[in-house]
Motif scaffolding. Structure first.
Motif, PDB file in Angstrom:
ATOM      1  N   UNK A   7     -96.076 103.573  16.792  1.00  0.00           N
ATOM      2  CA  UNK A   7     -97.392 103.614  16.165  1.00  0.00           C
ATOM      3  C   UNK A   7     -97.319 104.340  14.833  1.00  0.00           C
ATOM      4  N   UNK A   8     -98.016 103.784  13.841  1.00  0.00           N
ATOM      5  CA  UNK A   8     -98.177 104.431  12.553  1.00  0.00           C
ATOM      6  C   UNK A   8     -99.614 104.870  12.370  1.00  0.00           C
ATOM      7  N   UNK A   9    -100.011 105.113  11.127  1.00  0.00           N
ATOM      8  CA  UNK A   9    -101.357 105.646  10.909  1.00  0.00           C
ATOM      9  C   UNK A   9    -101.864 105.307   9.517  1.00  0.00           C
ATOM     10  N   UNK A  10    -103.191 105.275   9.396  1.00  0.00           N
ATOM     11  CA  UNK A  10    -103.876 105.175   8.119  1.00  0.00           C
ATOM     12  C   UNK A  10    -104.285 106.580   7.713  1.00  0.00           C
ATOM     13  N   UNK A  11    -103.778 107.025   6.576  1.00  0.00           N
ATOM     14  CA  UNK A  11    -103.972 108.402   6.151  1.00  0.00           C
ATOM     15  C   UNK A  11    -104.192 108.488   4.646  1.00  0.00           C
ATOM     16  N   UNK A  12    -104.892 109.521   4.228  1.00  0.00           N
ATOM     17  CA  UNK A  12    -104.872 109.898   2.816  1.00  0.00           C
ATOM     18  C   UNK A  12    -103.574 110.656   2.548  1.00  0.00           C
ATOM     19  N   UNK A  13    -103.244 110.816   1.295  1.00  0.00           N
ATOM     20  CA  UNK A  13    -102.056 111.599   0.962  1.00  0.00           C
ATOM     21  C   UNK A  13    -102.177 113.036   1.462  1.00  0.00           C
ATOM     22  N   UNK A  48    -101.752 109.350  -9.225  1.00  0.00           N
ATOM     23  CA  UNK A  48    -101.856 109.305  -7.770  1.00  0.00           C
ATOM     24  C   UNK A  48    -100.667 108.580  -7.160  1.00  0.00           C
ATOM     25  N   UNK A  49    -100.235 107.505  -7.799  1.00  0.00           N
ATOM     26  CA  UNK A  49     -99.047 106.791  -7.332  1.00  0.00           C
ATOM     27  C   UNK A  49     -97.807 107.668  -7.481  1.00  0.00           C
ATOM     28  N   UNK A  50     -97.721 108.383  -8.587  1.00  0.00           N
ATOM     29  CA  UNK A  50     -96.574 109.283  -8.790  1.00  0.00           C
ATOM     30  C   UNK A  50     -96.540 110.347  -7.704  1.00  0.00           C
ATOM     31  N   UNK A  51     -97.711 110.891  -7.380  1.00  0.00           N
ATOM     32  CA  UNK A  51     -97.778 111.875  -6.293  1.00  0.00           C
ATOM     33  C   UNK A  51     -97.355 111.236  -4.970  1.00  0.00           C
ATOM     34  N   UNK A  52     -97.848 110.009  -4.705  1.00  0.00           N
ATOM     35  CA  UNK A  52     -97.499 109.328  -3.456  1.00  0.00           C
ATOM     36  C   UNK A  52     -95.997 109.121  -3.344  1.00  0.00           C
ATOM     37  N   UNK A  53     -95.358 108.709  -4.420  1.00  0.00           N
ATOM     38  CA  UNK A  53     -93.911 108.496  -4.390  1.00  0.00           C
ATOM     39  C   UNK A  53     -93.172 109.793  -4.067  1.00  0.00           C
ATOM     40  N   UNK A  54     -93.669 110.886  -4.588  1.00  0.00           N
ATOM     41  CA  UNK A  54     -93.038 112.174  -4.307  1.00  0.00           C
ATOM     42  C   UNK A  54     -93.286 112.599  -2.870  1.00  0.00           C
ATOM     43  N   UNK A  55     -94.544 112.490  -2.421  1.00  0.00           N
ATOM     44  CA  UNK A  55     -94.903 112.905  -1.060  1.00  0.00           C
ATOM     45  C   UNK A  55     -94.192 112.050  -0.020  1.00  0.00           C
ATOM     46  N   UNK A  56     -94.044 110.749  -0.314  1.00  0.00           N
ATOM     47  CA  UNK A  56     -93.478 109.819   0.664  1.00  0.00           C
ATOM     48  C   UNK A  56     -91.962 109.698   0.586  1.00  0.00           C
ATOM     49  N   UNK A  57     -91.337 110.490  -0.235  1.00  0.00           N
ATOM     50  CA  UNK A  57     -89.872 110.484  -0.290  1.00  0.00           C
ATOM     51  C   UNK A  57     -89.314 110.832   1.088  1.00  0.00           C
ATOM     52  N   UNK A  95    -101.485  98.381  -7.603  1.00  0.00           N
ATOM     53  CA  UNK A  95    -101.118  99.620  -6.919  1.00  0.00           C
ATOM     54  C   UNK A  95     -99.988  99.349  -5.929  1.00  0.00           C
ATOM     55  N   UNK A  96    -100.111  98.260  -5.166  1.00  0.00           N
ATOM     56  CA  UNK A  96     -99.074  97.917  -4.188  1.00  0.00           C
ATOM     57  C   UNK A  96     -97.720  97.760  -4.862  1.00  0.00           C
ATOM     58  N   UNK A  97     -97.693  97.082  -5.996  1.00  0.00           N
ATOM     59  CA  UNK A  97     -96.420  96.894  -6.702  1.00  0.00           C
ATOM     60  C   UNK A  97     -95.847  98.233  -7.142  1.00  0.00           C
ATOM     61  N   UNK A  98     -96.704  99.108  -7.655  1.00  0.00           N
ATOM     62  CA  UNK A  98     -96.231 100.408  -8.126  1.00  0.00           C
ATOM     63  C   UNK A  98     -95.715 101.269  -6.980  1.00  0.00           C
ATOM     64  N   UNK A  99     -96.314 101.115  -5.808  1.00  0.00           N
ATOM     65  CA  UNK A  99     -95.914 101.899  -4.635  1.00  0.00           C
ATOM     66  C   UNK A  99     -94.751 101.279  -3.875  1.00  0.00           C
ATOM     67  N   UNK A 100     -94.525  99.982  -4.082  1.00  0.00           N
ATOM     68  CA  UNK A 100     -93.598  99.262  -3.215  1.00  0.00           C
ATOM     69  C   UNK A 100     -94.223  98.960  -1.871  1.00  0.00           C
ATOM     70  N   UNK A 101     -95.543  98.828  -1.841  1.00  0.00           N
ATOM     71  CA  UNK A 101     -96.263  98.578  -0.587  1.00  0.00           C
ATOM     72  C   UNK A 101     -96.082  97.135  -0.146  1.00  0.00           C
TER      73      UNK A 101
END
Length: 272
Positions: A7-13, A48-57, A95-101
């Motif tokens: 199971x995964x989840x829907x979350x804010x950063x 926000x995408x830059x932060x996501x990439x860092x947080x999701x490393x 946004x998806x492209x920038x995130x690799x979503x």
């Protein structure tokens, strides 16, 4: 699924950072909720995408977003509004492209009124699908180009097959079916729709995404799993028949109850 699904989840950063240990202990799929609002998509979302990439490393599960949906209908008949809907979807895909979503949730156009009335007018079903194609043609091409799936989530849908027919009509690997268990349970309890496991079987291997939330059959509760009246063992028995590996995304009103929902699924022997 040959073994217990993860199971995964829907979350804010912000919530992901609080639950990082849980979300990285296994390859849990993630759906970011930070990009649904027009003011975000119309603004400079690159920080926000830059932060996501860092947080999701280090995150090993699949990553997607919930796309924009407020006030949007992907079958809107007004050409001016339809143009805005198309633009919002394209913004979400940027946004998806920038995130690799690899997925973006899109809300179904089918309403309870539609279930009672689409067959009351000549070609009403066909015209609804044609309007969806007019609005989504460019977003679907964009999604294909970046390897992202547009998953169409039930909202008021009473007939679980309507979205399957709509998704199939695009003849594209970038359009698939999503189920929200709480929405389906609301439709079952309040409008006479079939139970949630019927939605899973109607989607079959077109199902690539599911929002897991518990509810009471009256409203869109987004309660922690086990707190409502959804027959979860039947739902997971139907999921076990699939080979499409849908993302299992726990989507709760209280994001800090995600660990409890995962623990409940583990205790029930349904997921890990």
């Amino acid at each position: 699924m040959s073994s217990l699904p993860i199971a995964g989840a829907a979350l804010t950063l912000d919530a992901y950072e609080r639950h990082r240990t849980l979300m990285t202990e296994k390859p849990r799929d993630l759906e970011l909720q930070d990009f649904v609002n027009a003011e975000v998509l119309n603004g400079d979302w690159s920080p926000l995408v830059a932060r996501a990439r860092k947080v999701l490393d280090g995150h090993t599960g699949r990553i997607g977003i919930h796309g924009p949906f407020w006030g949007m209908n992907i079958a809107n008949p007004d050409p001016d509004i339809a143009a805005v809907v198309t633009r919002r979807l394209l913004q979400g895909l940027e946004v998806c492209e920038a995130l690799g979503a690899t997925h973006m949730v899109v809300h179904s156009p089918y309403s309870t009124w539609d279930d009672n009335n689409l067959d009351n007018y000549p070609r009403a079903r066909e015209r609804l699908i044609e309007r969806c194609h007019a609005i989504m043609a460019e977003p679907v091409k964009r999604a294909e180009a970046i390897g992202c799936e547009l998953v169409i989530e039930n909202i008021e849908d009473k007939n679980p097959r309507d979205r399957v027919i709509l998704a199939d009509s695009f003849n594209s690997s970038a359009v698939a079916v999503s189920i929200d268990t709480g929405h389906a349970h609301y439709a079952h309890g309040s409008t006479g729709a079939p139970p949630v496991d019927y939605y899973v079987r109607a989607a079959g291997n077109r199902l690539r995404h599911i929002h897991l939330q518990d509810a009471d059959g009256y409203a869109d509760r987004h309660w922690s799993l086990g707190q409502g009246t959804i027959r979860w063992h039947a739902v997971f028995a139907a999921l076990a028949e699939l080979t499409s590996e849908p993302r299992l995304i726990i989507e709760l009103r209280n994001l800090d109850e995600v660990p409890a929902s995962i623990a409940w699924l583990q205790a029930q022997g349904l997921a890990q």
